[in-house]
Design a protein around this motif. Structure first.
Motif, PDB file in Angstrom:
ATOM      1  N   MET A  16       1.617  31.108  -7.473  1.00 30.73           N
ATOM      2  CA  MET A  16       2.193  30.032  -8.279  1.00 30.73           C
ATOM      3  C   MET A  16       3.536  30.431  -8.864  1.00 30.73           C
ATOM      4  O   MET A  16       4.470  29.608  -8.938  1.00 30.73           O
ATOM      5  CB  MET A  16       1.218  29.641  -9.394  1.00 30.73           C
ATOM      6  N   ASP A  17       3.675  31.685  -9.264  1.00 30.97           N
ATOM      7  CA  ASP A  17       4.948  32.149  -9.812  1.00 30.97           C
ATOM      8  C   ASP A  17       6.046  32.099  -8.761  1.00 30.97           C
ATOM      9  O   ASP A  17       7.197  31.744  -9.062  1.00 30.97           O
ATOM     10  CB  ASP A  17       4.783  33.570 -10.336  1.00 30.97           C
ATOM     11  N   ARG A  18       5.705  32.416  -7.505  1.00 24.74           N
ATOM     12  CA  ARG A  18       6.699  32.359  -6.438  1.00 24.74           C
ATOM     13  C   ARG A  18       7.076  30.908  -6.115  1.00 24.74           C
ATOM     14  O   ARG A  18       8.247  30.610  -5.842  1.00 24.74           O
ATOM     15  CB  ARG A  18       6.161  33.048  -5.178  1.00 24.74           C
ATOM     16  N   GLN A  19       6.116  30.010  -6.153  1.00 21.07           N
ATOM     17  CA  GLN A  19       6.434  28.595  -5.950  1.00 21.07           C
ATOM     18  C   GLN A  19       7.345  28.091  -7.059  1.00 21.07           C
ATOM     19  O   GLN A  19       8.307  27.347  -6.814  1.00 21.07           O
ATOM     20  CB  GLN A  19       5.149  27.774  -5.890  1.00 21.07           C
ATOM     21  N   LEU A  20       7.047  28.487  -8.292  1.00 19.61           N
ATOM     22  CA  LEU A  20       7.880  28.081  -9.426  1.00 19.61           C
ATOM     23  C   LEU A  20       9.298  28.618  -9.277  1.00 19.61           C
ATOM     24  O   LEU A  20      10.285  27.918  -9.574  1.00 19.61           O
ATOM     25  CB  LEU A  20       7.237  28.583 -10.725  1.00 19.61           C
ATOM     26  N   ALA A  21       9.426  29.858  -8.791  1.00 15.10           N
ATOM     27  CA  ALA A  21      10.755  30.439  -8.593  1.00 15.10           C
ATOM     28  C   ALA A  21      11.574  29.637  -7.583  1.00 15.10           C
ATOM     29  O   ALA A  21      12.794  29.467  -7.737  1.00 15.10           O
ATOM     30  CB  ALA A  21      10.624  31.890  -8.138  1.00 15.10           C
ATOM     31  N   LEU A  22      10.909  29.120  -6.542  1.00  7.82           N
ATOM     32  CA  LEU A  22      11.612  28.267  -5.578  1.00  7.82           C
ATOM     33  C   LEU A  22      12.099  26.982  -6.229  1.00  7.82           C
ATOM     34  O   LEU A  22      13.214  26.511  -5.976  1.00  7.82           O
ATOM     35  CB  LEU A  22      10.688  27.924  -4.404  1.00  7.82           C
ATOM     36  N   LEU A  23      11.261  26.398  -7.066  1.00  8.99           N
ATOM     37  CA  LEU A  23      11.571  25.092  -7.661  1.00  8.99           C
ATOM     38  C   LEU A  23      12.779  25.144  -8.587  1.00  8.99           C
ATOM     39  O   LEU A  23      13.567  24.189  -8.639  1.00  8.99           O
ATOM     40  CB  LEU A  23      10.361  24.566  -8.430  1.00  8.99           C
ATOM     41  N   VAL A  24      12.942  26.242  -9.325  1.00 12.23           N
ATOM     42  CA  VAL A  24      14.017  26.285 -10.320  1.00 12.23           C
ATOM     43  C   VAL A  24      15.345  26.761  -9.733  1.00 12.23           C
ATOM     44  O   VAL A  24      16.398  26.592 -10.368  1.00 12.23           O
ATOM     45  CB  VAL A  24      13.637  27.201 -11.516  1.00 12.23           C
ATOM     46  N   ASP A  25      15.334  27.336  -8.547  1.00 17.96           N
ATOM     47  CA  ASP A  25      16.526  27.982  -7.986  1.00 17.96           C
ATOM     48  C   ASP A  25      17.261  27.024  -7.052  1.00 17.96           C
ATOM     49  O   ASP A  25      16.720  26.590  -6.028  1.00 17.96           O
ATOM     50  CB  ASP A  25      16.098  29.245  -7.230  1.00 17.96           C
ATOM     51  N   VAL A  26      18.505  26.709  -7.392  1.00 14.87           N
ATOM     52  CA  VAL A  26      19.277  25.761  -6.579  1.00 14.87           C
ATOM     53  C   VAL A  26      19.529  26.284  -5.166  1.00 14.87           C
ATOM     54  O   VAL A  26      19.871  25.516  -4.270  1.00 14.87           O
ATOM     55  CB  VAL A  26      20.630  25.413  -7.246  1.00 14.87           C
ATOM     56  N   ASN A  27      19.352  27.582  -4.961  1.00 23.30           N
ATOM     57  CA  ASN A  27      19.524  28.132  -3.623  1.00 23.30           C
ATOM     58  C   ASN A  27      18.328  27.861  -2.715  1.00 23.30           C
ATOM     59  O   ASN A  27      18.426  28.008  -1.498  1.00 23.30           O
ATOM     60  CB  ASN A  27      19.753  29.647  -3.712  1.00 23.30           C
ATOM     61  N   PHE A  28      17.211  27.456  -3.305  1.00 29.03           N
ATOM     62  CA  PHE A  28      15.982  27.299  -2.521  1.00 29.03           C
ATOM     63  C   PHE A  28      15.238  25.989  -2.760  1.00 29.03           C
ATOM     64  O   PHE A  28      14.262  25.707  -2.055  1.00 29.03           O
ATOM     65  CB  PHE A  28      15.015  28.460  -2.834  1.00 29.03           C
ATOM     66  N   ASN A  29      15.676  25.172  -3.732  1.00 28.29           N
ATOM     67  CA  ASN A  29      14.861  24.002  -4.099  1.00 28.29           C
ATOM     68  C   ASN A  29      15.281  22.714  -3.403  1.00 28.29           C
ATOM     69  O   ASN A  29      14.864  21.619  -3.791  1.00 28.29           O
ATOM     70  CB  ASN A  29      14.813  23.827  -5.614  1.00 28.29           C
ATOM     71  N   THR A  76      -3.327  34.026 -15.807  1.00 25.69           N
ATOM     72  CA  THR A  76      -3.105  33.151 -14.653  1.00 25.69           C
ATOM     73  C   THR A  76      -3.137  31.683 -15.067  1.00 25.69           C
ATOM     74  O   THR A  76      -2.385  30.862 -14.516  1.00 25.69           O
ATOM     75  CB  THR A  76      -4.159  33.445 -13.571  1.00 25.69           C
ATOM     76  N   GLU A  77      -3.973  31.352 -16.014  1.00 22.80           N
ATOM     77  CA  GLU A  77      -3.988  29.973 -16.521  1.00 22.80           C
ATOM     78  C   GLU A  77      -2.680  29.626 -17.233  1.00 22.80           C
ATOM     79  O   GLU A  77      -2.216  28.485 -17.171  1.00 22.80           O
ATOM     80  CB  GLU A  77      -5.188  29.794 -17.448  1.00 22.80           C
ATOM     81  N   GLN A  78      -2.068  30.617 -17.875  1.00 24.75           N
ATOM     82  CA  GLN A  78      -0.749  30.377 -18.474  1.00 24.75           C
ATOM     83  C   GLN A  78       0.299  30.142 -17.391  1.00 24.75           C
ATOM     84  O   GLN A  78       1.165  29.248 -17.531  1.00 24.75           O
ATOM     85  CB  GLN A  78      -0.360  31.564 -19.357  1.00 24.75           C
ATOM     86  N   VAL A  79       0.225  30.927 -16.331  1.00 21.81           N
ATOM     87  CA  VAL A  79       1.133  30.705 -15.204  1.00 21.81           C
ATOM     88  C   VAL A  79       0.897  29.311 -14.618  1.00 21.81           C
ATOM     89  O   VAL A  79       1.853  28.588 -14.307  1.00 21.81           O
ATOM     90  CB  VAL A  79       0.926  31.786 -14.125  1.00 21.81           C
ATOM     91  N   ALA A  80      -0.361  28.935 -14.475  1.00 24.31           N
ATOM     92  CA  ALA A  80      -0.691  27.624 -13.916  1.00 24.31           C
ATOM     93  C   ALA A  80      -0.152  26.502 -14.798  1.00 24.31           C
ATOM     94  O   ALA A  80       0.312  25.472 -14.295  1.00 24.31           O
ATOM     95  CB  ALA A  80      -2.203  27.488 -13.738  1.00 24.31           C
ATOM     96  N   ALA A  81      -0.229  26.689 -16.124  1.00 23.04           N
ATOM     97  CA  ALA A  81       0.316  25.671 -17.038  1.00 23.04           C
ATOM     98  C   ALA A  81       1.823  25.541 -16.863  1.00 23.04           C
ATOM     99  O   ALA A  81       2.367  24.425 -16.796  1.00 23.04           O
ATOM    100  CB  ALA A  81      -0.031  26.033 -18.478  1.00 23.04           C
ATOM    101  N   ALA A  82       2.507  26.674 -16.779  1.00 17.06           N
ATOM    102  CA  ALA A  82       3.958  26.650 -16.574  1.00 17.06           C
ATOM    103  C   ALA A  82       4.290  25.986 -15.247  1.00 17.06           C
ATOM    104  O   ALA A  82       5.206  25.143 -15.157  1.00 17.06           O
ATOM    105  CB  ALA A  82       4.509  28.070 -16.613  1.00 17.06           C
ATOM    106  N   HIS A  83       3.570  26.366 -14.207  1.00 19.27           N
ATOM    107  CA  HIS A  83       3.818  25.798 -12.881  1.00 19.27           C
ATOM    108  C   HIS A  83       3.525  24.299 -12.862  1.00 19.27           C
ATOM    109  O   HIS A  83       4.259  23.520 -12.238  1.00 19.27           O
ATOM    110  CB  HIS A  83       2.947  26.538 -11.868  1.00 19.27           C
TER     111      HIS A  83
END
Length: 535
Positions: free
Chosen positions: A371-384, A458-465
């Protein structure tokens, strides 16, 4: 009557309805499920001891046989001997009655945070069910008082630290035994109370523990097993949520539904990844399979079923081992009322729970990483794929001073790193204790506590995601209003948005994250989630 004749099939209706208020869970003469323990723990179901006369008679026979056996001059460990390495010390008959309370007292040395209400109730339910198996030599009244702890919410204050997982969870379970005997404080009606006063209010006298009853209460795996039941339910929910967020991330990133085609998972037939892929495929039903911005999406999207699938397959055997432990006689010695034998053994050893929890925390931490890697894709203009920088929803004139989900992604990375750090197995850290009598121990309770911490992170990561992915999907619709959003995903977006509105101007998101994390931990974020083996 043999014990196996008393065991019935699991209560299937209780499994399916664990998320709603349900009738009392029957203890005795039947197997208990993880879902029933969770229902008890979260105040959704009381307990009731079996009304079967044969079961009740068998419990009494065990206590009666033990009394006769002692009266005959036999030696029984922990009943008329000292404990542990002191098993070679004979206890005079005039002190046998005092021995159980002594055991509870010297083990009153727990430290660390106290178990919360749900954890405490899960522990008591696990201990009650084990003793109800009929091999512990306890009286029926002991089982009745344990049921009273649950039904009246008389909650011993159980410190979380101090168990090595063999000889069972001695120190934390001493707080349960002491509460029955009228010692130490408990939580009752949201107040810290002296337990003797509470028993008086409930119309009972504290129990005078009979020979072996202190040992029967304490020498078992109830703490690690109760915590494992709660961990299982939360991990089960997280796998479903991670699949939902993968589907929504695919929409937000303008990705490909074709990565989840059924044929891909038929030719690599791991059941868990096929199940995860089916969930994602169902959530994306109706989405065009033509390529979006890329022929192949990045691994955190394309391989998500394979990551989630490991956890799903692990949960299948983790369930087996937890429920085997839950439905076992796991103290020492065991009292066989049918053949009138005393069996000295090591059923208190928590190795299966230790390994299950060590394994589950690795599988769950991998969900956090995914989930953290998916979130990193979403916020990065180079990958989103054309979404605004850091998912900012600000108007163009204000874009320069708005940073959207930048800090949320940093925090998610921190929580993920901590979750991954906590995957070091506890079960390999056996320490020789108690004058080398307990020279190989399971560390099962530490493993279960570690697993709960990994779940929390992990639930905190899931909430952020979740917040970020919903924001990203709404931004995608702003870019292209024709973007297809299948009904399950739209319902999910609406549910999350009702709790946490679209972020146009930067605002502190802590309260949103805490509220959402609480929903995830309670396994109620997904309206279509149903816990249990047929989920």
């Amino acid at each position: 009557m043999a014990e196996h004749d008393l065991i019935e099939a699991p209560n299937v209706s209780a499994q399916k309805n664990a998320g709603t208020k349900s009738a009392a869970v029957t203890i005795g003469g039947r197997k208990l499920t993880i879902e029933e323990v969770v229902a008890i723990a979260h105040h959704r179901a009381p307990v009731a001891l079996s009304a079967d006369p044969a079961w009740r008679a068998r419990i009494q026979r065990g206590a009666d046989f033990l009394r006769r056996h002692l009266a005959s001059g036999a030696t029984v460990y922990g009943v008329n001997t000292g404990y542990g390495d002191a098993c070679v010390v004979d206890v005079p008959m005039e002190l046998v009655e005092a021995l159980p309370l002594q055991l509870t007292r010297y083990h009153g040395c727990g430290m660390g945070q106290y178990l919360d209400d749900a954890q405490t109730l899960a522990v008591i339910a696990a201990r009650l069910n084990s003793l109800a198996y009929g091999f512990s030599g306890v009286r029926p009244v002991l089982l009745e008082r344990l049921a009273d702890l649950i039904n009246h919410r008389v909650l011993p204050r159980i410190p979380s630290e101090g168990s090595v997982g063999a000889s069972g969870d001695l120190t934390p379970l001493s707080y349960v035994a002491a509460a029955l005997a009228g010692e130490r404080d408990v939580m009752f009606e949201d107040s810290l109370r002296n337990v003797r006063e509470v028993w008086t209010e409930l119309g009972h006298e504290p129990l005078t523990l009979a020979p072996k009853e202190g040992l029967a209460l304490m020498n078992g795996t109830a703490v690690m097993t109760g915590l494992a039941c709660l961990a299982f339910a939360r991990a089960d929910h997280l796998t479903r949520l991670t699949a939902r967020l993968t589907a929504l991330s695919t929409v937000a990133l303008d990705g490909r539904a074709a990565h989840f085609d059924a044929m891909l998972f038929e030719v690599k037939p791991h059941a868990g990844q096929a199940e995860a892929a089916a969930w994602i495929r169902d959530d994306l039903s109706g989405r065009d399979d033509t390529p979006g911005h890329r022929l192949q999406d990045r691994y955190s999207i394309r391989c998500a079923p394979h990551v989630i699938g490991v956890a799903r397959d692990a949960l299948s055997w983790v369930r087996r081992d937890i429920e085997n432990e839950l439905n076992s006689a796991n103290d020492n010695p065991l009292i066989d009322p049918d053949n009138e034998r005393v069996l000295h053994g090591g059923n208190f050893y928590g190795g299966h729970i230790a390994f299950a929890m060590d394994s589950l925390k690795v599988a769950v931490a991998n969900l956090a990483d995914l989930m953290d890697r998916q979130l990193a894709l979403l916020v990065d203009v180079n990958f989103n794929n054309g979404l605004p920088r850091n998912l900012s929803g600000a108007a163009p004139a204000r874009a320069a001073i708005n940073h959207g989900f930048k800090a949320v992604q940093i925090s998610s990375s921190a929580w993920t790193a901590e979750a991954l750090k906590n995957t070091l197995p506890a079960s390999v850290f056996s320490r020789s204790t108690e004058a080398h009598n307990q020279d190989k121990v399971s560390m099962g309770t530490i493993a279960a506590r570690d697993c709960l911490r990994v779940l929390e992170l992990t639930e905190q990561v899931a909430a952020a995601h979740t917040l970020a992915t919903v924001q990203a999907a709404r931004l995608r619709l702003k870019i292209d209003s024709t973007t297809p959003v299948p009904a399950p995903l739209q319902a999910f977006i609406d549910s999350v948005t009702a709790q946490s509105p679209f972020v146009d101007e930067d605002r502190a998101l802590e309260s949103d994250l805490r509220a959402l994390t609480a929903r995830i931990a309670a396994c109620d974020l997904l309206d279509d989630y149903r816990g249990g083996p047929n989920a």
